[in-house]
Scaffold this active site. Structure first.
Site, mmCIF file in Angstrom:
data_model
loop_
_atom_site.group_PDB
_atom_site.id
_atom_site.type_symbol
_atom_site.label_atom_id
_atom_site.label_comp_id
_atom_site.label_asym_id
_atom_site.label_seq_id
_atom_site.Cartn_x
_atom_site.Cartn_y
_atom_site.Cartn_z
ATOM 1 N N ARG A 103 0.809 -1.231 0.000
ATOM 2 C CA ARG A 103 0.000 0.000 0.000
ATOM 3 C C ARG A 103 0.837 1.273 0.000
ATOM 4 N NH1 ARG A 103 -2.820 -0.035 5.926
ATOM 5 N NH2 ARG A 103 -4.362 1.193 4.806
ATOM 6 N N ARG A 167 -2.760 3.034 14.471
ATOM 7 C CA ARG A 167 -1.946 1.981 13.846
ATOM 8 C C ARG A 167 -0.527 2.518 13.687
ATOM 9 N NH1 ARG A 167 -5.709 -0.005 15.304
ATOM 10 N NH2 ARG A 167 -7.351 -1.188 14.266
ATOM 11 N N ASP A 258 -15.992 -0.250 13.371
ATOM 12 C CA ASP A 258 -16.455 0.433 12.146
ATOM 13 C C ASP A 258 -17.979 0.378 12.049
ATOM 14 O OD1 ASP A 258 -13.723 0.553 11.578
ATOM 15 O OD2 ASP A 258 -13.780 -1.173 10.232
#
Ligand code: AMP
Length: 302
Positions: A103, A167, A258
């Protein structure tokens, strides 16, 4: 207020193992999960929109198709010529899951590179939702552009909701993560942390301390989730606690936070009732964790 719920962040390609050397491809990401559940919780009079950047290639087309099929508006998504979307692979060893990521060059990292484009998207929203992962993936200069856009949105009366979703591996350093997350909380009407993260990375001894820290940073309201324990909702003037119903058959806690955020925010936008909002959040999250995977199609919130 505009009836647009705008989630901002990174949606990735997910490769999940299905057998010996075979994988099923899907799409996932923390803010995408929240948008997906918000679409299910909000009435049709609301538009749920996703803002990110993707490439112009086939896999980016497929991602947009998936969002469109999920009735999420993709009109504002940037399409970059020279990049594509990020990918992660779920690896299984002795029943334990681990993740490998590709990513670092993802298109989503450039989502705030065009300040005018970003502003145009923010201007249309009644509620803007983002996370610590949204912030972590941006280059430092573009984080500033992003936060200043959110500040303006709050000033014009939009709700700005933020899950710090800490994170550290995505950030330049833990110190920078703490500083940016604190600054971001200061532009928000609503901060929605999970206590497990706050304990681990801010060293908060209790959820109440996490709530007070984000209120001191400038948030109007803080909702601290804590797995099966009490949810705390705090403003400068009041603090209330709610006990989620116990869940016995936990299968997979992916997307608990979430989905909680989505159902909480949807109810909050409709009724402005905190008790009903926490109840909706805890009920949906309690259902989601009884199923495998982040996006559970069969759940229609009551
Ligand atoms: P978390 O982000 O892990 O704190 O979880 C978000 C929300 O999911 C919590 O506030 C609860 O409403 C729900 N939840 C998570 N884990 C559990 C559990 N073990 N039992 C009941 N509810 C849970």
């Amino acid at each position: 207020m505009s009836n647009t719920f705008l989630a901002i962040g990174e949606c990735m390609v997910e490769m999940a193992p299905t057998g010996e050397g075979t994988y099923a491809m899907g799409f996932a990401g923390d803010t995408l999960n929240t948008a997906w559940y918000a679409r299910k919780c909000l009435p049709e009079s609301w538009t749920v929109s996703y803002f990110t950047a993707v490439g112009q290639d086939q896999i980016s087309d497929q991602m947009l198709q998936f969002l469109g099929d999920s009735e999420i508006d993709t009109a504002e998504i940037r399409r970059l010529e020279d990049r594509t979307v990020g990918l992660y692979m779920i690896q299984l060893k002795d029943g334990e899951r681990s993740f490998a990521y590709w990513r670092s060059h993802a298109a989503a990292r450039r989502l705030a590179a065009d300040a005018d484009h970003l502003k145009a998207a923010l201007d249309k929203a009644g509620l803007i939702y983002f996370s610590g992962i949204t912030l972590a993936i941006l280059p430092p200069e573009e984080r500033k552009v992003f936060l200043s856009g959110l500040r303006e949105a709050r000033q014009r009366g939009a709700q700005v909701a933020f899950d710090p979703n800490l994170r550290p591996r995505l950030w330049e350093s833990t110190e920078i993560m703490r500083a940016c997350v604190t600054e971001a909380a200061g532009v928000c009407t609503l901060v929605m942390p999970s206590f497990e993260d706050e304990l681990a990375h801010f060293g908060d001894p209790t959820p109440k301390i996490s709530a007070e820290r984000y209120l001191a940073a400038g948030a109007d309201m803080v909702v601290v989730k804590n797995g099966p324990e009490d949810v705390i909702c705090a403003t400068k003037d009041a603090q209330t606690t709610f006990q989620p119903d116990p869940v016995r058959n936990i299968v997979d806690t992916t997307a608990a936070g979430d989905s909680f955020n989505a159902a909480f925010l949807a109810e909050f936008l409709i009724s402005d009732d905190i008790n009903a909002s926490v109840d909706a959040g805890a009920r949906l999250a309690g259902n989601v964790i009884q199923h495998r995977g982040a996006l559970v199609d069969s759940l229609v919130p009551a």
